[in-house]
Design an enzyme around this catalytic site. Structure first.
Site, short mmCIF file in Angstrom:
data_model
loop_
_atom_site.label_atom_id
_atom_site.label_comp_id
_atom_site.label_asym_id
_atom_site.label_seq_id
_atom_site.Cartn_x
_atom_site.Cartn_y
_atom_site.Cartn_z
N CYS A 263 -10.44 -43.51 -60.34
CA CYS A 263 -9.45 -43.32 -59.28
C CYS A 263 -8.30 -42.60 -59.98
O CYS A 263 -7.99 -42.89 -61.14
CB CYS A 263 -8.98 -44.67 -58.76
N ASN B 131 -8.06 -45.26 -63.66
CA ASN B 131 -9.02 -46.36 -63.82
C ASN B 131 -10.12 -45.86 -64.74
O ASN B 131 -11.06 -45.20 -64.29
CB ASN B 131 -9.68 -46.73 -62.48
N LYS C 189 -3.69 -40.80 -44.37
CA LYS C 189 -4.28 -41.96 -45.04
C LYS C 189 -5.58 -42.34 -44.34
O LYS C 189 -5.80 -41.97 -43.19
CB LYS C 189 -3.30 -43.15 -44.99
N HIS D 126 0.97 -46.61 -63.14
CA HIS D 126 0.16 -45.72 -62.28
C HIS D 126 0.66 -45.63 -60.86
O HIS D 126 0.16 -44.83 -60.08
CB HIS D 126 -1.30 -46.18 -62.28
N MET E 51 4.46 -44.49 -49.09
CA MET E 51 4.51 -43.33 -48.20
C MET E 51 5.91 -43.05 -47.63
O MET E 51 6.10 -42.03 -46.98
CB MET E 51 3.50 -43.47 -47.07
N PRO F 75 2.24 -41.86 -58.06
CA PRO F 75 2.50 -41.96 -56.62
C PRO F 75 3.27 -43.22 -56.27
O PRO F 75 3.04 -44.28 -56.87
CB PRO F 75 1.08 -42.00 -56.03
#
Lengths: 481, 137
Positions: free
Chosen positions: A99, A330, A480, A404, A381, A378
């Site tokens: 990921c 990951n 999303k 992360h 949102m 990240p």
């Protein structure tokens, strides 16, 4: 909540001492300031201690400030094991192998797309399959599937999804050597054949952003970033293919634990000596899944570019989109690190943690040799995401690793309860962010309050010296699953 | 007797199950997991699948059973609605009736990556069976 037994080292670090839990072979270190320490839950601290009890661990069991409870390893966990005396654990990589996140820069400014955000979000939503049960535009033949596993993003580029230069800006050049398609189960092939080029669900997204703050002018210039610039971030992984590889090898490792008489505090930590046939097979299968994930993000990036060109009625030169970097969060990798003055070969597990190599590291591409590795973090949102760079301090202290993401603050149920009666999409629109999601409750589960404040998380890794801030990105539009 | 309780776990989701027999417990686990993915009552035409899981430790068989159902969904879109589980010398044999998920029509709830061994528990208490399973989503 104050957790008994932790010792504060300094303003950004707490220690999980050796005696915190029976069986620990080393201490744990969690990177948190006072605010984030108050949000720690005991289960995740216990997981840091559990990892510290695994054979052959080198240095402390680490957790980044976005720590939250996982299965086996905590999310945000970093642990390194000796390649001769240590182990490898699929639970230290996670179900979503590789990921990761990629960031695209553009030559567009926020004002250039202001009137087109809705159209762009709708185009991305249409062009990138997302959500539960979604299938991609491709149906991989058995032959192509094996090529994806061996070549990763390079396969996608060879099929016309992007450019050769993209590979130079991808961790491990978008293809980790040593994958072996023969070790993949028929179930993994079945799950993977229709899911290449799909986003997935949960916290995966594609987000249109703009650079709203620069912390380091020179570094930002080196990364091709400037204030007001439009960027796009893609967060996804190896989809059902990787999930099945992890499931398959957790079964293998359950048997290995008995075979090699390894005592575990949690069955999800199932592992095998790194120097064993079980580990060699897992590594080769994990690398296959990692390559699938890089091909996946490469293809989605290609569709992002196409969507922008179509909506803006502009050519590639006019939108000027190119890859800043693609990072895995990951993964387990064999790396060389200096430990107590000696160079050692280690298998570094990063589960919800990002590699963050310092300037001059031989694995970095020429473009980032002098800056250090770009780290893409990240957030949620509604607030922000960050770009950072790897540092020498991170190499010394955290095996070249950093956080992360924001890390969850609320469970999904708690988030849905808090979102009851609210129109999250409208709240986001009021903040100037257009969101689209396929899932019935995705927006509620993924609302900004469900996550820790990304700025607090990033400030900890910056202040601790594990990586340094370069730029902050604000969301404009999000899709999303 | 068959009880399904949904567990709230920070990043993930779990089930606490209680049933009068081991067979019912495995059926409850499957029903609970399917309901996390979609509203199974809205699925289309009924299909039938037979599932066999080799004998093993009870909790391992439970994980293998649920992961087989995750596979059938993720690879083929098949999702079970009614589950009939039997055991023969420890081997699980199940008859699953359900339908094919249509993302354009059916409710899209959670994407389950796998049933995990994390805090896995399966035990008989007096006359009934209990289990706890955590899913990675």
């Amino acid at each position: 909540m104050t957790i008994q037994g932790l010792k504060r080292i300094d303003s950004n670090r707490v220690e999980v001492p050796m005696g915190y839990k029976k069986g620990m072979r080393t201490k744990g270190v969690i990177y948190v300031d006072a605010t984030l320490e108050a949000e720690l839950d005991k289960d995740s601290v216990d997981q840091v201690a559990n990892v510290a009890s695994l054979p052959g661990i080198v240095g402390p069991s680490l957790a980044m400030p976005d720590i939250h409870r996982g299965y086996g390893f905590t999310i945000g966990g970093v642990a390194a094991f000796d390649v001769t005396e240590g182990i490898i654990s699929p639970g230290g990589v996670g179900y979503d192998i590789n990921c990761g996140v990629r960031l695209l820069r553009s030559s567009l400014r926020k004002g250039d797309i202001a009137a087109k955000i809705s159209d762009l979000v709708n185009a991305l939503y249409r062009d990138i399959p997302s959500g539960v049960g979604s299938k991609g535009q491709l149906r991989l033949s058995a032959q192509d599937h094996r090529k994806v596993l061996l070549k990763g993003a390079r396969w996608a580029v060879e099929q016309g999804f992007g450019d050769r230069e993209d590979l130079d800006h991808t961790e491990s050049l978008g293809c980790i050597e040593g994958a072996d398609p023969a070790l993949i189960s028929s179930k993994a092939y079945e799950r993977g054949k229709a899911q290449l080029g799909t986003l997935g669900s949960g916290n995966h997204f594609t987000e249109i952003q703009h650079v709203d703050e620069i912390y380091d002018d020179e570094a930002a210039r080196s990364l091709g970033l400037f204030k007001g610039q439009v960027t796009v971030m893609i967060h996804t992984g190896s989809r059902g293919f990787g999930h099945q590889v992890c499931t398959d090898f957790l079964e293998v490792m359950q048997r290995a634990v008995i075979k090699y008489s390894i005592e575990l505090p949690d069955r999800e930590l199932a592992c095998a000596p790194f120097d064993s046939p079980e580990s060699r097979d897992y590594m080769a299968a994990m690398k296959s899944a990692a390559n699938y994930a890089w091909a996946n993000r490469q293809m989605i990036m290609h569709w992002v570019k196409e969507s922008f060109m179509r909506v803006l009625n502009a050519g590639p030169a006019a939108i000027g989109m190119s890859l800043v970097y693609d990072v895995a969060h990951n993964m387990a990798k064999v790396e060389e690190h200096i430990v107590n003055g000696t160079k050692r070969k280690l298998v570094v597990h990063r589960k919800g943690a990002t590699r963050a190599f310092a300037p001059g590291h031989p694995e970095l591409p020429p473009a980032y040799q002098h800056t250090g590795q770009p780290v893409i973090i990240p957030g949620d949102m509604g607030r922000a995401s960050f770009v950072l760079l790897g540092t020498a301090r991170g190499m010394e202290e955290s095996f070249g690793s950093t956080c992360h993401g924001a890390g969850r603050a609320l469970s999904r149920h708690q988030a849905m309860k808090q979102a009851k009666g609210r129109a999250i999409w409208r709240e986001m629109e009021d903040r100037g962010i257009i969101v689209r999601a396929t899932g019935r409750s995705t927006l509620a589960e993924e609302m900004p309050e469900a996550y820790k404040d990304i700025s607090t998380v990033v400030n900890v890794v910056h202040a601790a010296g594990l990586s340094k801030k370069v730029a902050r990105l604000r969301p404009l539009g999000v899709i999303k699953g | 007797m068959k009880e399904i309780e949904y567990l709230d776990i920070s990043g993930d989701v779990g089930l606490r199950l209680r049933a009068g027999s081991l067979e019912e417990l495995f059926e409850a686990a499957a029903e609970g997991m399917a309901s996390l993915i979609t509203d199974t009552s809205a699925l289309g035409e009924s299909e039938q699948k037979e599932v066999v899981i080799p004998a093993g430790r009870g909790d391992d068989v439970l994980i293998a059973w649920l992961n087989e159902l995750v596979f059938l969904f993720d690879a083929y879109g098949f999702i079970g609605r009614d589950f009939r589980v039997t055991f023969h010398k420890g081997e699980l044999r199940a008859s699953v009736s359900g339908g094919t998920f249509n993302p354009a029509v059916n409710e899209r709830n959670l994407l389950i990556k796998a049933a995990t061994y994390h805090n896995l528990c399966l035990k008989k208490i007096n006359s009934h069976w209990e289990a706890t399973v955590v899913f990675d989503i």
